[in-house]
Design an enzyme around this catalytic site. Structure first.
Site, PDB file in Angstrom:
ATOM      1  N   LYS A   1       0.847  -1.200   0.000  1.00  0.00           N
ATOM      2  CA  LYS A   1       0.000   0.000   0.000  1.00  0.00           C
ATOM      3  C   LYS A   1       0.888   1.258   0.000  1.00  0.00           C
ATOM      4  O   LYS A   1       1.964   1.262   0.570  1.00  0.00           O
ATOM      5  CB  LYS A   1      -0.898   0.043   1.253  1.00  0.00           C
TER       6      LYS A   1
ATOM      7  N   LYS B   1      -3.374  -4.434 -14.547  1.00  0.00           N
ATOM      8  CA  LYS B   1      -3.580  -5.144 -13.277  1.00  0.00           C
ATOM      9  C   LYS B   1      -4.610  -6.256 -13.417  1.00  0.00           C
ATOM     10  O   LYS B   1      -5.696  -6.057 -13.953  1.00  0.00           O
ATOM     11  CB  LYS B   1      -4.010  -4.155 -12.195  1.00  0.00           C
TER      12      LYS B   1
ATOM     13  N   ASP C   1       3.534 -10.940  -1.315  1.00  0.00           N
ATOM     14  CA  ASP C   1       3.690  -9.686  -0.557  1.00  0.00           C
ATOM     15  C   ASP C   1       3.531  -9.908   0.942  1.00  0.00           C
ATOM     16  O   ASP C   1       3.805  -9.011   1.746  1.00  0.00           O
ATOM     17  CB  ASP C   1       2.698  -8.626  -1.052  1.00  0.00           C
TER      18      ASP C   1
ATOM     19  N   LYS D   1      -8.817  -6.173 -12.611  1.00  0.00           N
ATOM     20  CA  LYS D   1      -9.366  -4.818 -12.721  1.00  0.00           C
ATOM     21  C   LYS D   1      -9.823  -4.553 -14.152  1.00  0.00           C
ATOM     22  O   LYS D   1      -9.196  -4.985 -15.101  1.00  0.00           O
ATOM     23  CB  LYS D   1      -8.309  -3.782 -12.342  1.00  0.00           C
TER      24      LYS D   1
END
Length: 427
Positions: A81, A228, A193, A231
Site C-alpha cells: 500500500k 492489473k 507480498d 481490474k
C-alpha cells in the site's frame, strides 16, 4: 495423499517456500491457514489464488483454516500500500465477515471429517487482549531491527508510517502463534507480498514457544500486457453477483489473452495437467475458436456462480454477436439483460405512449426522440433494406404495429445494422 507442493509447482503457484515445508506436508496431515481481509462485503478475483490454494490444500488431505481478520481489518496491512487505509467500524466489519464466510463456503468443505475446513476470526482472541499484555507477551520477542528489515516496512517509512501499521506484522505474527498453540496450525500460506508478515509468525512461534512452523507463498498474478489482474475500467471483478454480474464475470475470463488464459487455467481451475495440455493442444490447432478461454470461463463461472448462470451468460454473449434468437432473448433474466446492454443508448417511454404509437417507424424516430433514427424517412429506408430488428426479430414492414411482447414486461431491444443496439424502457 496428493503431493500438495508438486501440485502447486506444475500450476505455477509457488513463489517462496520455507525449507522443511515439503517434508512436513509429506509426514502428516497438516493444518495450514490463509488470512482474508474483510475490508469489503465480498471477495474479488484477486482473492481467488488464495482460495484455490486452500482448495488444493484440502484436496491433498490437509486441514485448511480460513482466517477472516476481524481484528487485523481494524488495523490495516501496509504491504503493497502507498497510503494508510481508512479503518472500519466493528459493525461494518462484522457484516463483511459474514458475507466473506458465505463465499468461502462455496469452495471449501466444512463437513468432511478430520480435514474439514474451519473459519476463524482473529477478533475472537484479540478482543480481550490488553495493549500492555500484548507488548509484554508478544512485543518483547521481536526486535525493532527485525521488523524494520521487512520490505513492507522499508517501502512505507519514506512516506510516513503510523505505529498502528508498523505493529501490523506483530499482530499477524501473533495470529499464527495463537493458531499454532490452539489449532496445531504449522503452516501459513499467502501471496508473495505477505512473506515478511508470515515469517514474523514463524519466528514468534520459534522464540515464544520453541516450536517449528512453516511458510509458503504464491506469486502475485500479473497480466501479460502489464495491466492489473482483476481490474477493468468499471473496477474490480467481484465474486458477489450484485457487484459483478455473472455475465460480466464470465466475459472477463472469456476476453483473456491466450497467454493469460494458459496461466489462469492452471491457477483457477481444478482440471488435471493432462486435461489442460489437451485443451491447449486443441487451442493451438484452431486459436480463433478460443478453446482455452471458453473452458476457463465455463469452469470458473460455474464454480463461483452456477451452471444456470453460466448458460445464461453464454446466451447473453451470443446475443451481442448476432447468433441468438428471440427465444434466447426472452429467457434472459432482467439482471443479465441490463448487464449485457449496460452502456447502450437508452430512453424511457410510458405504456400509454407505446399503445398510442401507430407503427414501428414512429416508435424508432419521433416517439423515442430520435434515439434510433433522426427521421421517419431514414427509419423506413433501413427497414426496407432489412437492417432493423426488434427483440431480435427482423422488422419486415415499416407500418408494423407496436404489439410486440416486452422483455421482462418492460423492455424493447431495437437493433440497427449488426452492432447498434438501443434499449427502450417502457414504464
Amino acid at each position: 495423499m496428493i503431493d500438495f507442493v508438486a501440485e502447486l509447482q506444475w500450476r505455477g503457484m509457488i513463489h517462496d517456500i520455507m525449507p522443511g515445508t515439503e517434508e512436513q506436508l509429506k509426514k502428516e496431515m497438516t493444518t495450514g491457514y490463509i488470512g482474508f481481509d474483510p475490508t469489503a462485503d465480498s471477495l474479488h478475483i484477486g482473492h481467488l489464488t488464495q482460495i484455490m490454494t486452500l482448495v488444493h490444500f484440502q484436496k491433498a488431505g490437509h486441514r485448511p483454516l480460513a482466517l477472516v481478520g476481524g481484528a487485523t481489518g481494524m488495523v490495516g496491512d501496509p504491504s503493497g500500500k502507498s497510503a494508510e487505509r481508512n479503518l472500519l467500524s466493528e459493525e461494518i466489519l462484522n457484516h463483511n465477515l459474514n458475507c466473506v464466510k458465505g463465499q468461502l463456503e462455496k469452495f471449501l468443505d466444512f463437513n468432511c471429517g478430520e480435514n474439514s475446513a474451519e473459519m476463524v476470526n482473529n477478533y475472537d482472541w484479540f478482543k480481550e487482549f490488553s495493549f500492555l499484555e500484548f507488548i509484554r507477551d508478544v512485543g518483547k520477542h521481536i526486535t525493532v531491527n527485525y521488523m524494520m528489515a521487512k520490505d513492507s516496512v522499508k517501502k512505507r517509512l519514506e512516506s510516513g508510517m503510523s505505529f498502528t501499521e508498523f505493529s501490523y506484522q506483530l499482530v499477524q505474527g501473533y495470529d499464527f502463534y495463537w493458531l499454532n498453540q490452539n489449532k496445531n496450525c504449522k503452516l501459513q500460506l499467502g501471496g508473495s507480498d505477505q512473506w515478511g508478515n508470515i515469517v514474523t509468525g514463524t519466528e514468534l512461534i520459534r522464540r515464544k514457544a520453541q516450536g517449528e512452523a512453516f511458510a509458503m507463498t504464491t506469486p502475485l498474478i500479473k497480466k501479460a500486457d502489464g495491466t492489473k489482474f482483476g481490474k477493468t475500467e468499471a473496477g474490480a471483478i467481484w465474486l458477489d453477483r450484485k457487484k459483478t454480474s455473472p455475465y460480466k464475470f464470465y466475459q472477463y475470463w472469456l476476453n483473456a489473452s491466450d497467454e493469460d488464459a494458459a496461466n489462469y487455467i492452471r491457477i483457477f481451475t481444478l482440471l488435471s495437467k493432462e486435461e489442460i495440455e489437451s485443451v491447449e493442444k486443441e487451442h493451438q490447432e484452431a486459436p480463433h475458436l478460443r478453446k482455452l478461454q471458453q473452458v476457463l470461463a465455463k469452469d470458473i463461472t460455474i464454480r463461483v456462480h452456477s451452471e444456470e448462470d453460466y448458460e445464461m451468460s453464454v446466451k447473453a454473449s451470443q446475443i451481442l454477436f448476432g447468433k441468438s434468437t428471440t427465444e434466447d432473448l426472452v429467457t434472459l433474466d432482467e439482471d443479465t439483460l441490463l448487464s449485457v446492454f449496460e452502456g447502450v443508448p437508452q430512453t424511457q417511454i410510458s405504456k400509454a405512449m407505446l399503445e398510442e404509437t401507430a407503427n414501428v417507424t414512429d416508435l424508432l424516430s419521433e416517439v423515442t426522440d430520435g434515439l434510433v433514427f433522426p427521421s421517419k424517412g431514414e427509419a423506413r429506408k433501413m427497414i426496407k433494406g432489412g437492417g432493423v430488428s426488434i427483440n431480435k426479430t427482423k422488422v419486415e414492414d415499416a407500418n408494423q404495429p407496436c404489439d410486440f411482447k416486452l422483455l421482462q414486461d418492460k423492455y424493447i431491444l431495437a437493433q440497427k445494422g449488426k452492432k447498434n443496439y438501443y434499449l427502450i424502457i417502457v414504464e
